[in-house]
Design a protein around this motif. Structure first.
Motif, mmCIF file in Angstrom:
data_model
loop_
_atom_site.group_PDB
_atom_site.id
_atom_site.type_symbol
_atom_site.label_atom_id
_atom_site.label_comp_id
_atom_site.label_asym_id
_atom_site.label_seq_id
_atom_site.Cartn_x
_atom_site.Cartn_y
_atom_site.Cartn_z
ATOM 1 N N ASP A 16 -5.697 35.761 -16.346
ATOM 2 C CA ASP A 16 -4.552 35.534 -16.996
ATOM 3 C C ASP A 16 -3.761 36.860 -17.328
ATOM 4 O OD1 ASP A 16 -5.084 32.835 -17.278
ATOM 5 O OD2 ASP A 16 -6.467 33.072 -18.901
ATOM 6 N N VAL A 17 -4.265 37.984 -17.292
ATOM 7 C CA VAL A 17 -3.675 39.343 -17.632
ATOM 8 C C VAL A 17 -3.286 40.210 -16.271
ATOM 9 C CG1 VAL A 17 -5.424 39.740 -19.878
ATOM 10 C CG2 VAL A 17 -6.066 40.671 -17.522
ATOM 11 N N ALA A 18 -3.463 39.515 -15.139
ATOM 12 C CA ALA A 18 -3.168 40.356 -14.054
ATOM 13 C C ALA A 18 -1.582 40.663 -13.930
ATOM 14 C CB ALA A 18 -3.547 39.481 -12.546
ATOM 15 N N HIS A 19 -0.759 39.692 -14.425
ATOM 16 C CA HIS A 19 0.594 39.709 -13.932
ATOM 17 C C HIS A 19 1.097 40.785 -15.121
ATOM 18 C CE1 HIS A 19 4.840 39.164 -13.712
ATOM 19 N NE2 HIS A 19 5.119 38.817 -14.822
ATOM 20 N N HIS A 20 0.592 40.753 -16.396
ATOM 21 C CA HIS A 20 1.042 41.572 -17.342
ATOM 22 C C HIS A 20 0.591 43.104 -17.057
ATOM 23 C CE1 HIS A 20 2.759 42.523 -21.241
ATOM 24 N NE2 HIS A 20 1.564 43.470 -21.321
ATOM 25 N N TRP A 21 -0.309 43.481 -16.525
ATOM 26 C CA TRP A 21 -0.695 44.757 -16.086
ATOM 27 C C TRP A 21 0.399 45.315 -15.374
ATOM 28 C CZ3 TRP A 21 -6.057 47.313 -14.532
ATOM 29 C CH2 TRP A 21 -6.659 47.699 -15.893
ATOM 30 N N ASP A 22 0.939 44.464 -14.161
ATOM 31 C CA ASP A 22 1.959 44.802 -13.683
ATOM 32 C C ASP A 22 3.159 45.258 -14.409
ATOM 33 O OD1 ASP A 22 0.505 44.668 -11.240
ATOM 34 O OD2 ASP A 22 0.998 42.554 -10.680
ATOM 35 N N GLU A 23 3.575 44.400 -15.315
ATOM 36 C CA GLU A 23 4.693 44.667 -16.101
ATOM 37 C C GLU A 23 4.396 45.982 -17.075
ATOM 38 O OE1 GLU A 23 4.439 41.262 -18.448
ATOM 39 O OE2 GLU A 23 6.058 40.180 -17.428
ATOM 40 N N VAL A 24 3.122 46.316 -17.313
ATOM 41 C CA VAL A 24 2.907 47.515 -18.181
ATOM 42 C C VAL A 24 3.022 48.580 -17.279
ATOM 43 C CG1 VAL A 24 0.987 48.784 -19.152
ATOM 44 C CG2 VAL A 24 1.337 46.337 -19.803
ATOM 45 N N SER A 25 2.754 48.675 -16.070
ATOM 46 C CA SER A 25 3.120 49.697 -15.043
ATOM 47 C C SER A 25 4.439 50.085 -15.109
ATOM 48 C CB SER A 25 2.541 49.135 -13.581
ATOM 49 O OG SER A 25 2.920 50.256 -12.595
ATOM 50 N N VAL A 26 5.438 49.256 -15.065
ATOM 51 C CA VAL A 26 6.771 49.483 -15.165
ATOM 52 C C VAL A 26 7.105 50.077 -16.465
ATOM 53 C CG1 VAL A 26 9.308 48.373 -15.130
ATOM 54 C CG2 VAL A 26 7.523 47.827 -13.538
ATOM 55 N N HIS A 27 6.673 49.661 -17.498
ATOM 56 C CA HIS A 27 6.703 50.016 -18.886
ATOM 57 C C HIS A 27 6.593 51.291 -18.998
ATOM 58 C CE1 HIS A 27 7.497 49.823 -23.472
ATOM 59 N NE2 HIS A 27 6.224 50.569 -23.405
ATOM 60 N N TYR A 28 5.512 51.925 -18.578
ATOM 61 C CA TYR A 28 5.035 53.523 -18.752
ATOM 62 C C TYR A 28 5.473 54.164 -17.524
ATOM 63 C CZ TYR A 28 1.903 52.377 -22.777
ATOM 64 O OH TYR A 28 1.524 51.942 -24.008
ATOM 65 N N ASP A 29 5.873 53.551 -16.587
ATOM 66 C CA ASP A 29 6.162 54.073 -15.277
ATOM 67 C C ASP A 29 5.098 55.099 -14.840
ATOM 68 O OD1 ASP A 29 7.705 54.915 -13.150
ATOM 69 O OD2 ASP A 29 9.023 56.527 -14.170
ATOM 70 N N MET A 30 3.851 54.303 -14.939
ATOM 71 C CA MET A 30 2.642 54.917 -14.091
ATOM 72 C C MET A 30 1.985 53.826 -13.424
ATOM 73 S SD MET A 30 1.550 58.165 -15.111
ATOM 74 C CE MET A 30 -0.270 58.158 -15.482
ATOM 75 N N PRO A 31 1.539 54.198 -12.020
ATOM 76 C CA PRO A 31 0.955 53.074 -11.225
ATOM 77 C C PRO A 31 -0.242 52.361 -11.840
ATOM 78 C CG PRO A 31 0.506 55.318 -10.552
ATOM 79 C CD PRO A 31 1.522 55.590 -11.687
ATOM 80 N N ILE A 32 -0.076 51.206 -11.919
ATOM 81 C CA ILE A 32 -1.145 50.133 -12.343
ATOM 82 C C ILE A 32 -1.051 48.999 -11.324
ATOM 83 C CG2 ILE A 32 -2.139 48.789 -14.072
ATOM 84 C CD1 ILE A 32 -0.937 50.807 -16.087
ATOM 85 N N ASP A 33 -2.166 48.572 -11.151
ATOM 86 C CA ASP A 33 -2.156 47.530 -10.050
ATOM 87 C C ASP A 33 -2.822 46.357 -10.549
ATOM 88 O OD1 ASP A 33 -2.287 45.245 -8.143
ATOM 89 O OD2 ASP A 33 -2.415 46.814 -6.671
#
Length: 327
Positions: free
Chosen positions: A118-135
């Motif tokens: 349930d949290v997979a998609h949000h981690w991708d969103e967070v990657s954009v928010h911080y401009d740090m690579p998170i998959d």
């Protein structure tokens, strides 16, 4: 305080900020034990509030008590600011790293969250928010069941060497955020330890012994201070006067806390050349390089890509951004 509905709030877990459950018994409450607020840049706990040589010496006028967690994405998000703090003010401060206990386990089902997926998609969103690579695909492919094993492993690493322990933490974070490695597994913990030069056999012994007690001590200390989420930093002077910076904040907020703690603190003018920066830290994202070098994110990415084309750097690519290392 939370502006979002329960479902979205829980999807923020392990993301813009990381909410630790300091006491596992509190998981029985109606709240999910990992509720995060993007506005705060932190995930809040229920009921609460040596990458370089500057991390090891206590006899400095400023001490930073840093509560974090290996899988806290907000803590990954402030790596650029933290690196700059160390380079600019390292001569005036030491950082004491404490583990927060973000995710004890998944023995709950509330707010629409029934599985790590349930949290997979949000981690991708967070990657954009911080401009740090998170998959976020790790939560679909090989989900973690707790943040306790890597936290305990970090305490075991600290028992060997504080500098190597921070290298170890960095490597674990690269593994989980970029390489989709389940760092709760000893397989990956041992690989990370070996890569940074730790004694893996001793780490295993301490991991199964004294390190757990040290980790529990960190949890108790966090509860004593009223820590409610991660990242949390207490800037403390020689008289134990404290200035709190909670959640992911711009670099200026951390610098302001330094000056509030020690008004005479002066930033060191360090060498921002790529050769010097890569000699201090072996891996860089474009956001980290931008914050530390003073270049824009676009300029940083262009420079890193140019150096890669010249064969001076190589990159590790993810779907949400790259990391560069000396070739």
């Amino acid at each position: 305080m939370l502006k979002f509905n329960i479902v979205f709030a829980i999807l923020m877990m392990l993301s813009t900020g990381c909410k630790g459950q300091i006491e596992k018994t509190m998981a029985n409450k109606n709240n999910n034990p990992l509720i995060c607020d993007i506005d705060l840049g932190a995930c809040e706990a229920l009921g609460f509030q040596k990458i370089n040589q500057f991390d090891t010496v206590r006899e400095r006028p400023i001490k930073i008590i840093y509560f974090t967690d290996p899988i806290c994405s907000s803590c990954w998000g402030i790596e650029p600011q933290l690196r700059k703090i160390k380079l600019a003010y390292g001569g005036s401060l030491e950082i004491e790293y404490r583990m927060g206990g973000l995710l004890p386990d998944w023995s709950y089902n509330s707010g629409g969250i029934s599985s790590p997926a349930d949290v997979a998609h949000h981690w991708d969103e967070v990657s954009v928010h911080y401009d740090m690579p998170i998959d976020g695909d790790i939560w679909l492919e090989d989900p973690l069941d707790s943040s306790y094993p890597p936290s305990i492993a970090f305490k075991a690493a600290q028992m060997q060497d504080s500098y190597q322990a921070l290298q170890f933490m960095r490597r674990l974070r690269e593994m989980v955020f970029m390489e989709k490695k389940n760092i709760t597994k000893w397989e990956y913990i041992s690989i990370a330890a070996d890569e940074v030069g730790l004694n893996v056999s001793k780490l295993k012994t301490d991991y199964e012994g004294k390190a757990r007690e040290l980790f529990e001590g960190d949890l108790a200390f966090a509860q004593t201070l009223g820590v409610r989420g991660f990242p949390t930093m207490y800037f403390q002077d020689s008289l134990d006067k404290q200035t709190l910076v909670y959640g992911s904040k711009p670099y200026q907020n951390y610098e302001r806390a330094i000056h509030e703690t020690l008004p005479t603190a002066i930033a060191f003018e360090y060498d921002t050349s790529w050769t010097n920066l890569f000699s201090i830290y072996p891996t860089w994202t474009k956001k980290e390089f931008s914050v530390v070098s003073g270049l824009s994110v676009g300029e940083s990415e262009a420079l890193l890509q140019h150096l890669e084309s010249e064969g001076k750097l190589k990159s590790y690519a993810t779907k949400n951004g790259n990391m560069w290392v000396l070739d």
